[in-house]
Motif scaffolding. Structure first.
Motif, PDB file in Angstrom:
ATOM      1  N   ALA A 168      27.253  -8.836  -7.383  1.00  0.00           N
ATOM      2  CA  ALA A 168      27.974  -8.019  -8.359  1.00  0.00           C
ATOM      3  C   ALA A 168      27.711  -6.534  -8.126  1.00  0.00           C
ATOM      4  N   GLY A 169      26.460  -6.198  -7.816  1.00  0.00           N
ATOM      5  CA  GLY A 169      26.126  -4.789  -7.603  1.00  0.00           C
ATOM      6  C   GLY A 169      26.830  -4.193  -6.407  1.00  0.00           C
ATOM      7  N   HIS A 170      26.900  -4.957  -5.325  1.00  0.00           N
ATOM      8  CA  HIS A 170      27.582  -4.452  -4.137  1.00  0.00           C
ATOM      9  C   HIS A 170      29.090  -4.375  -4.343  1.00  0.00           C
ATOM     10  N   LEU A 171      29.627  -5.305  -5.107  1.00  0.00           N
ATOM     11  CA  LEU A 171      31.053  -5.222  -5.416  1.00  0.00           C
ATOM     12  C   LEU A 171      31.344  -3.980  -6.253  1.00  0.00           C
ATOM     13  N   LEU A 172      30.465  -3.671  -7.190  1.00  0.00           N
ATOM     14  CA  LEU A 172      30.602  -2.441  -7.972  1.00  0.00           C
ATOM     15  C   LEU A 172      30.612  -1.222  -7.055  1.00  0.00           C
ATOM     16  N   GLU A 173      29.683  -1.207  -6.093  1.00  0.00           N
ATOM     17  CA  GLU A 173      29.600  -0.071  -5.172  1.00  0.00           C
ATOM     18  C   GLU A 173      30.804  -0.013  -4.243  1.00  0.00           C
ATOM     19  N   LEU A 174      31.286  -1.185  -3.807  1.00  0.00           N
ATOM     20  CA  LEU A 174      32.459  -1.213  -2.944  1.00  0.00           C
ATOM     21  C   LEU A 174      33.687  -0.693  -3.689  1.00  0.00           C
ATOM     22  N   ARG A 175      33.754  -0.976  -4.970  1.00  0.00           N
ATOM     23  CA  ARG A 175      34.839  -0.416  -5.776  1.00  0.00           C
ATOM     24  C   ARG A 175      34.709   1.102  -5.891  1.00  0.00           C
ATOM     25  N   ASN A 176      33.469   1.600  -5.965  1.00  0.00           N
ATOM     26  CA  ASN A 176      33.261   3.055  -5.939  1.00  0.00           C
ATOM     27  C   ASN A 176      33.797   3.645  -4.639  1.00  0.00           C
ATOM     28  N   LEU A 177      33.434   2.999  -3.522  1.00  0.00           N
ATOM     29  CA  LEU A 177      33.897   3.464  -2.214  1.00  0.00           C
ATOM     30  C   LEU A 177      35.415   3.483  -2.144  1.00  0.00           C
ATOM     31  N   LYS A 178      36.036   2.419  -2.617  1.00  0.00           N
ATOM     32  CA  LYS A 178      37.493   2.320  -2.611  1.00  0.00           C
ATOM     33  C   LYS A 178      38.110   3.441  -3.447  1.00  0.00           C
ATOM     34  N   ALA A 179      37.566   3.690  -4.623  1.00  0.00           N
ATOM     35  CA  ALA A 179      38.120   4.715  -5.510  1.00  0.00           C
ATOM     36  C   ALA A 179      38.019   6.103  -4.885  1.00  0.00           C
ATOM     37  N   GLN A 220       0.808  -1.215   0.000  1.00  0.00           N
ATOM     38  CA  GLN A 220       0.000   0.000   0.000  1.00  0.00           C
ATOM     39  C   GLN A 220       0.840   1.264   0.000  1.00  0.00           C
ATOM     40  N   THR A 221       2.128   1.159   0.326  1.00  0.00           N
ATOM     41  CA  THR A 221       2.998   2.340   0.334  1.00  0.00           C
ATOM     42  C   THR A 221       3.792   2.495  -0.957  1.00  0.00           C
ATOM     43  N   ALA A 222       3.685   1.520  -1.854  1.00  0.00           N
ATOM     44  CA  ALA A 222       4.452   1.564  -3.097  1.00  0.00           C
ATOM     45  C   ALA A 222       3.853   2.577  -4.067  1.00  0.00           C
ATOM     46  N   PRO A 223       4.681   3.252  -4.843  1.00  0.00           N
ATOM     47  CA  PRO A 223       4.150   4.162  -5.864  1.00  0.00           C
ATOM     48  C   PRO A 223       3.404   3.375  -6.928  1.00  0.00           C
ATOM     49  N   PRO A 224       2.330   3.950  -7.496  1.00  0.00           N
ATOM     50  CA  PRO A 224       1.545   3.223  -8.505  1.00  0.00           C
ATOM     51  C   PRO A 224       2.374   2.949  -9.762  1.00  0.00           C
ATOM     52  N   GLN A 225       2.103   1.825 -10.361  1.00  0.00           N
ATOM     53  CA  GLN A 225       2.731   1.419 -11.625  1.00  0.00           C
ATOM     54  C   GLN A 225       4.237   1.189 -11.537  1.00  0.00           C
ATOM     55  N   ARG A 226       4.806   1.057 -10.319  1.00  0.00           N
ATOM     56  CA  ARG A 226       6.227   0.732 -10.274  1.00  0.00           C
ATOM     57  C   ARG A 226       6.408  -0.713 -10.729  1.00  0.00           C
ATOM     58  N   PRO A 227       7.252  -0.951 -11.714  1.00  0.00           N
ATOM     59  CA  PRO A 227       7.333  -2.293 -12.290  1.00  0.00           C
ATOM     60  C   PRO A 227       8.208  -3.269 -11.511  1.00  0.00           C
ATOM     61  N   VAL A 228       9.017  -2.799 -10.569  1.00  0.00           N
ATOM     62  CA  VAL A 228       9.982  -3.666  -9.906  1.00  0.00           C
ATOM     63  C   VAL A 228       9.847  -3.572  -8.393  1.00  0.00           C
ATOM     64  N   TRP A 229      10.384  -4.587  -7.737  1.00  0.00           N
ATOM     65  CA  TRP A 229      10.520  -4.616  -6.285  1.00  0.00           C
ATOM     66  C   TRP A 229      11.990  -4.852  -5.979  1.00  0.00           C
ATOM     67  N   VAL A 230      12.474  -4.333  -4.865  1.00  0.00           N
ATOM     68  CA  VAL A 230      13.902  -4.421  -4.561  1.00  0.00           C
ATOM     69  C   VAL A 230      14.407  -5.856  -4.598  1.00  0.00           C
ATOM     70  N   GLY A 231      13.580  -6.798  -4.174  1.00  0.00           N
ATOM     71  CA  GLY A 231      13.999  -8.195  -4.176  1.00  0.00           C
ATOM     72  C   GLY A 231      14.210  -8.774  -5.560  1.00  0.00           C
ATOM     73  N   ASP A 232      13.656  -8.107  -6.584  1.00  0.00           N
ATOM     74  CA  ASP A 232      13.885  -8.576  -7.956  1.00  0.00           C
ATOM     75  C   ASP A 232      15.363  -8.541  -8.322  1.00  0.00           C
ATOM     76  N   PHE A 233      16.125  -7.737  -7.584  1.00  0.00           N
ATOM     77  CA  PHE A 233      17.536  -7.558  -7.894  1.00  0.00           C
ATOM     78  C   PHE A 233      18.448  -8.423  -7.028  1.00  0.00           C
ATOM     79  N   TRP A 234      17.880  -9.292  -6.168  1.00  0.00           N
ATOM     80  CA  TRP A 234      18.720 -10.011  -5.207  1.00  0.00           C
ATOM     81  C   TRP A 234      19.833 -10.803  -5.890  1.00  0.00           C
ATOM     82  N   ASP A 235      19.542 -11.458  -6.994  1.00  0.00           N
ATOM     83  CA  ASP A 235      20.568 -12.250  -7.671  1.00  0.00           C
ATOM     84  C   ASP A 235      21.734 -11.390  -8.151  1.00  0.00           C
ATOM     85  N   MET A 236      21.511 -10.088  -8.273  1.00  0.00           N
ATOM     86  CA  MET A 236      22.553  -9.175  -8.734  1.00  0.00           C
ATOM     87  C   MET A 236      23.250  -8.469  -7.576  1.00  0.00           C
ATOM     88  N   PHE A 237      22.816  -8.747  -6.344  1.00  0.00           N
ATOM     89  CA  PHE A 237      23.374  -8.025  -5.195  1.00  0.00           C
ATOM     90  C   PHE A 237      24.883  -8.228  -5.082  1.00  0.00           C
TER      91      PHE A 237
END
Length: 208
Positions: A179-190, A160-177
């Motif tokens: 690689a995605g977090h490693l990308l972000e950790l490399r940002n932090l390191k840089a 009920q708190t989600a914006p209307p017509q949002r096509p994705v949920w955060v959990g849809d990206f779990w399989d990419m977490f």
């Protein structure tokens, strides 16, 4: 009750090295299924050539997420002390709420977050900054970052708190977490290493 009563323990008293070595070798593989590594927990680590105290100060300020994460932008304080509102652009106009829980003595910085609502912060990003001099015998920091696969990643608990017509949920990206977090950790390191090499404060002036 003694340890001998517990099934499944592999200790030298009951499993001498000759018996334990084949078990350990069987656990070691050249290829690991993605779900086995990143199914229930997502962990990434990195060395950062930056003093741990400076890195802790930077990470302990919630607004740093605006710099090194891939998609969190526009942090503003809410009326609740310590709770920040931003937007996760992975979800278009998705609000994300964040509270940072940090312990300098332990070197821990935990980001308690949630999409859409700030009442139940169930997305927990666990980070620890370790003095690399202690664990690697070299100056700098080691960053350990773990996420746990909360069941809400599989289903939105507050639709009920989600914006209307949002096509994705955060959990849809779990399989990419991973690689995605490693990308972000490399940002932090840089970012941290660049500022440290230039003699700048890792925490920029606009955050102080």
């Amino acid at each position: 009750m003694t340890l001998d009563d517990i099934d499944g323990l592999i200790r030298i008293e009951t499993s001498p090295r000759e018996r334990a070595t084949p078990i350990i070798m069987q656990m070691m593989r050249s290829v690991y299924p993605h779900d086995e590594v990143f199914g229930d927990y997502c962990t990434v680590n990195s060395y950062v050539d930056c003093p741990p105290g400076e890195l802790f100060d930077y990470l302990a300020d919630t607004r740093c997420l605006q710099e090194w994460t891939y998609s969190l932008r526009g942090f503003t304080p809410t009326e609740e002390p310590g709770l920040w509102l931003a937007y996760d652009r992975l979800g278009s106009e998705t609000k994300i709420f964040t509270r940072t829980v940090a312990n300098r003595q332990a070197g821990t910085v935990d980001y308690h977050c949630a999409w859409d609502q700030g009442t139940h912060l169930w997305m927990i990003y666990l980070m620890r900054i370790v003095d690399a001099q202690v664990v690697l015998d070299r100056p700098g920091s080691v960053v350990l970052w773990t996420n746990c696969h909360h069941p809400f990643y599989d289903r939105n608990p507050y639709p009920q708190t989600a914006p209307p017509q949002r096509p994705v949920w955060v959990g849809d990206f779990w399989d990419m977490f991973g690689a995605g977090h490693l990308l972000e950790l490399r940002n932090l390191k840089a970012i941290a290493e660049y500022r440290h090499r230039q003699g700048l404060s890792v925490t920029p002036s606009w955050m102080r």
